[in-house]
Design a protein around this motif. Structure first.
Motif, short mmCIF file in Angstrom:
data_model
loop_
_atom_site.label_atom_id
_atom_site.label_comp_id
_atom_site.label_asym_id
_atom_site.label_seq_id
_atom_site.Cartn_x
_atom_site.Cartn_y
_atom_site.Cartn_z
N LYS A 148 -0.92 5.14 -7.92
CA LYS A 148 -1.78 4.82 -6.76
C LYS A 148 -1.28 5.45 -5.47
O LYS A 148 -1.93 5.31 -4.43
N ILE A 168 -6.97 6.09 -6.33
CA ILE A 168 -7.60 5.02 -7.09
C ILE A 168 -8.27 4.03 -6.14
O ILE A 168 -7.65 3.07 -5.68
N ARG A 223 -11.23 2.24 -9.87
CA ARG A 223 -10.71 1.08 -10.60
C ARG A 223 -11.73 0.57 -11.61
O ARG A 223 -11.38 0.20 -12.72
N LEU A 274 -3.89 -2.79 -10.21
CA LEU A 274 -4.66 -1.67 -9.67
C LEU A 274 -5.28 -2.02 -8.32
O LEU A 274 -5.42 -1.16 -7.45
#
Length: 232
Positions: free
Chosen positions: A129, A134, A139, A163
């Motif tokens: 990340k 992302i 995601r 995430l």
């Protein structure tokens, strides 16, 4: 709690259940599994890390398994650093990735617990990340692919949260209670990406500084991980 060590195997493309025998034998089994199960063979790594690297672990290293590969590469870099050798160059010999009994890097060491495997997973996701690629849309795409692999609800929830949450560098650093663990955290992070942007390189440099790892040791880890990878 889900098995974080098995999930870490997924990240490094060696998640195949029931592997046994020699490294060569396991490599043959990995190849057969990948041919017969193209979705699951390394699918998690492809989903989350696939856009972050143009290289993967060489087969003779990947077949060790996720946490064994991280610990083995960390051990080799640390051993070469402590003995005053030059950083690794050329292919990595899998026999050099076998920490002796009693070593904190040994695969049976209590320090390589399920909780620490979670830390290594968090380190890899954080590195992926680091350049901000992302976003919410990415995601969603990643979690769609993760769901197809059928990891189980707990593992999926863990990945979704990691995430979505901001990178918690303080928690990663705090989880490295020994120098060997800090080496493994950096090794896992470096395995996740081939830093080809300023953001990624800057993140790894910041992580190394926060982990208080000497520059010559970082050079050894960088060289060892690079030597263990092959082009996709």
């Amino acid at each position: 709690m889900f098995d974080a060590k098995k999930l870490l195997d997924q990240f490094l493309g060696s998640q195949i259940p029931g592997l046994s025998g020699s490294v060569k034998g396991r490599a043959d089994q990995v190849g057969g599994f990948a041919r017969n199960n193209p979705l699951k063979a390394g699918a998690l790594a492809a989903a989350i890390l696939g856009t972050k690297t143009g290289r993967k672990l060489a087969g003779n290293v990947a077949t060790l398994g996720g946490i064994a590969a991280v610990a083995g590469l960390g051990y080799l870099a640390y051993r070469n650093y402590q003995s005053g050798k030059a950083p690794q160059s050329g292919p990595v010999d899998p026999s050099a990735l076998q920490p002796p009994a009693g070593s904190p890097f040994n695969f049976e060491s209590p320090s390589l617990s399920n909780d620490f495997a979670l830390t290594l997973l968090r380190a890899m996701i954080a590195a992926a990340k680091a350049d901000g690629h992302i976003d919410a849309f990415e995601r969603q795409k990643i979690m769609e692919k993760v769901h197809e692999v059928d990891l189980g609800a707990e593992a999926e929830a863990f990945l979704s949260k990691e995430l979505a949450d901001p990178i918690d560098l303080d928690a990663l650093v705090a989880a490295g209670r020994t120098e060997e663990q800090r080496v493994e955290i950096y090794t896992a992070s470096r395995l996740a990406i081939d830093p080809d942007t300023r953001a990624e390189r800057g993140y790894l440099d910041l992580l190394a500084g926060r982990l208080k790892l000497p520059d010559p040791l970082i050079d050894h880890i960088e060289a060892t991980v690079s030597s263990a990878k092959v082009s996709l």
